[in-house]
Design an enzyme around this catalytic site. Structure first.
Site, PDB file in Angstrom:
ATOM      1  N   CYS A 144      30.112  41.922  40.017  1.00 50.77           N
ATOM      2  CA  CYS A 144      30.388  43.035  39.172  1.00 50.77           C
ATOM      3  C   CYS A 144      31.559  42.153  38.276  1.00 50.77           C
ATOM      4  O   CYS A 144      31.692  40.844  38.268  1.00 50.77           O
ATOM      5  CB  CYS A 144      31.186  44.272  39.596  1.00 50.77           C
ATOM      6  N   ASN A 157      35.376  42.041  40.804  1.00 52.42           N
ATOM      7  CA  ASN A 157      35.250  41.659  42.124  1.00 52.42           C
ATOM      8  C   ASN A 157      36.296  42.369  43.092  1.00 52.42           C
ATOM      9  O   ASN A 157      36.636  42.029  44.004  1.00 52.42           O
ATOM     10  CB  ASN A 157      35.385  40.292  42.562  1.00 52.42           C
ATOM     11  N   CYS A 198      36.178  46.432  42.765  1.00 50.81           N
ATOM     12  CA  CYS A 198      35.621  47.621  43.089  1.00 50.81           C
ATOM     13  C   CYS A 198      34.137  47.859  43.564  1.00 50.81           C
ATOM     14  O   CYS A 198      33.791  47.534  44.770  1.00 50.81           O
ATOM     15  CB  CYS A 198      35.641  48.518  41.683  1.00 50.81           C
ATOM     16  N   ARG A 199      33.198  47.564  42.579  1.00 54.31           N
ATOM     17  CA  ARG A 199      31.739  47.781  42.789  1.00 54.31           C
ATOM     18  C   ARG A 199      31.157  46.478  43.822  1.00 54.31           C
ATOM     19  O   ARG A 199      30.641  46.950  44.772  1.00 54.31           O
ATOM     20  CB  ARG A 199      30.895  47.829  41.610  1.00 54.31           C
ATOM     21  N   SER A 200      31.412  45.342  43.383  1.00 58.48           N
ATOM     22  CA  SER A 200      30.727  44.161  44.408  1.00 58.48           C
ATOM     23  C   SER A 200      31.320  44.201  45.604  1.00 58.48           C
ATOM     24  O   SER A 200      30.589  44.031  46.633  1.00 58.48           O
ATOM     25  CB  SER A 200      30.898  43.011  43.458  1.00 58.48           C
ATOM     26  N   ASP A 218      31.454  51.233  36.309  1.00 60.47           N
ATOM     27  CA  ASP A 218      32.876  50.747  36.921  1.00 60.47           C
ATOM     28  C   ASP A 218      33.726  51.901  37.135  1.00 60.47           C
ATOM     29  O   ASP A 218      34.268  52.452  36.407  1.00 60.47           O
ATOM     30  CB  ASP A 218      33.324  49.579  35.774  1.00 60.47           C
TER      31      ASP A 218
END
Length: 153
Positions: free
Chosen positions: A7, A10, A12-14, A122
């Site tokens: 993402c 690095n 939150c999402r990933s 995000d």
């Protein structure tokens, strides 16, 4: 099987996808699967996952997840089999950085969403409740990815 989630920052999402996939691999006893995550930017290098990411993971029974943010590096393109990104900007950035003979399969994580979401928003810039939505979407995608590539279907 080596999977890298990407993402922007690095945190939150990933990182959430990394934790979810590691949990699935552990639950399904998928030995030999390696999972990591990184960002396209250098904004958060060395930082822990965002507190709302960790809270959401904990609410779903994924405790003690540890990760330090890092930026994508040239060796990732040959080290990983699959590089799964969260949105179209990540896809564009990663493909721009990839060598021409890149052996890794670079695609959107949502390519595995049974509900066909176009990308993963995000949550850092959204309300706290969006973290749960992101978790659900990531979970669906990771489950489908494992179903697609696992010998233990």
């Amino acid at each position: 099987m080596k999977i890298l989630f990407v993402c922007l920052g690095n945190i939150c999402r990933s990182t959430m996808a990394e934790a979810v996939m590691k949990n699935i691999c552990s639950t399904k006893n998928l030995t030999g699967w390696e999972v990591d995550s990184c960002g396209t930017s250098d904004y958060n290098i060395g930082k822990q996952p965002y507190h709302l990411t960790l809270r959401t993971l904990k609410e779903h029974g994924i405790k003690d997840f540890r990760h330090k943010a890092r930026q994508i590096r040239s060796s990732d393109f040959t080290e990983f089999d699959h590089i799964l990104v969260m949105d179209h900007n990540n896809l564009s950035d990663v493909k721009y950085e990839a060598p021409k003979d890149c052996p890794a399969n670079i695609e959107m994580l949502t390519a595995y969403d049974p509900q066909k979401a176009p990308y993963i928003v995000d949550p850092y810039y959204e309300e706290d409740s969006v973290f749960e939505d992101v978790y659900q979407l990531i979970s669906r995608c990771c489950v489908k990815f494992v179903e697609t590539y696992s010998k233990n279907k």
